[in-house]
Design a protein around this motif. Structure first.
Motif, short mmCIF file in Angstrom:
data_model
loop_
_atom_site.label_atom_id
_atom_site.label_comp_id
_atom_site.label_asym_id
_atom_site.label_seq_id
_atom_site.Cartn_x
_atom_site.Cartn_y
_atom_site.Cartn_z
N GLU A 11 1.35 -0.91 0.10
CA GLU A 11 -0.09 -0.13 0.23
C GLU A 11 0.89 1.28 0.17
N LEU A 12 2.71 1.23 0.61
CA LEU A 12 2.67 2.16 0.45
C LEU A 12 3.53 2.91 -0.78
N ASP A 13 3.15 2.05 -1.43
CA ASP A 13 3.39 2.77 -3.01
C ASP A 13 2.93 4.23 -3.62
N GLY A 14 1.32 4.36 -2.57
CA GLY A 14 1.04 5.21 -2.98
C GLY A 14 -0.07 6.06 -1.43
N GLY A 58 -0.13 5.50 9.95
CA GLY A 58 1.10 4.71 10.56
C GLY A 58 1.56 3.94 8.79
N THR A 59 2.50 2.98 9.83
CA THR A 59 2.72 1.76 9.20
C THR A 59 3.48 1.11 9.43
N PHE A 60 2.76 -0.14 9.24
CA PHE A 60 2.97 -1.30 9.25
C PHE A 60 3.99 -2.88 8.37
N TYR A 65 -0.65 0.73 5.42
CA TYR A 65 -0.91 1.87 6.12
C TYR A 65 -1.59 1.65 7.44
N ILE A 66 -1.38 1.49 8.75
CA ILE A 66 -2.49 1.34 9.95
C ILE A 66 -3.03 2.65 9.94
#
Length: 99
Positions: A11-14, A58-60, A65-66
């Motif tokens: 998900e962190l790519d967007g 945040g991220t995990f 994304y969290i």
């Protein structure tokens, strides 16, 4: 050592799906996996349909994304993944005209 992932999507790519302050609704029941203090493992923290507001992002595992969601009626903030949430505004039932 293998890391078990529940998705190959990063998900962190967007950008994040939800914004700070956005009203969201839980798509599933969420139980304490042992990371929520003051509750027993397995206790239901959020029920399907509960609504709250995004208060942190945040991220995990450098993958997801969290979203920290403040479920005001339940009095708790719970970290949830995108797939566990939907925008509350997008899920509003269609209004009908009253004659």
């Amino acid at each position: 050592m293998n890391i078990s992932r529940d998705s190959d999507i990063v998900e962190l790519d967007g950008p994040p799906e939800f914004e700070y302050g956005q009203k969201v609704r839980a798509k599933i029941n969420v139980r304490n996996d042992g990371t929520f203090p003051g509750k027993e493992i397995g206790d239901v923290l959020v029920k399907k349909g509960d609504e709250g507001y995004v208060v942190s992002i945040g991220t995990f595992l450098q993958q997801f994304y969290i979203y920290g969601v403040d479920f005001v009626a339940q009095g708790r903030i719970v970290g949830m993944k995108r797939k566990e949430l939907v925008s509350a505004e997008a899920e509003q039932p269609a209004s009908r005209e009253v004659a």
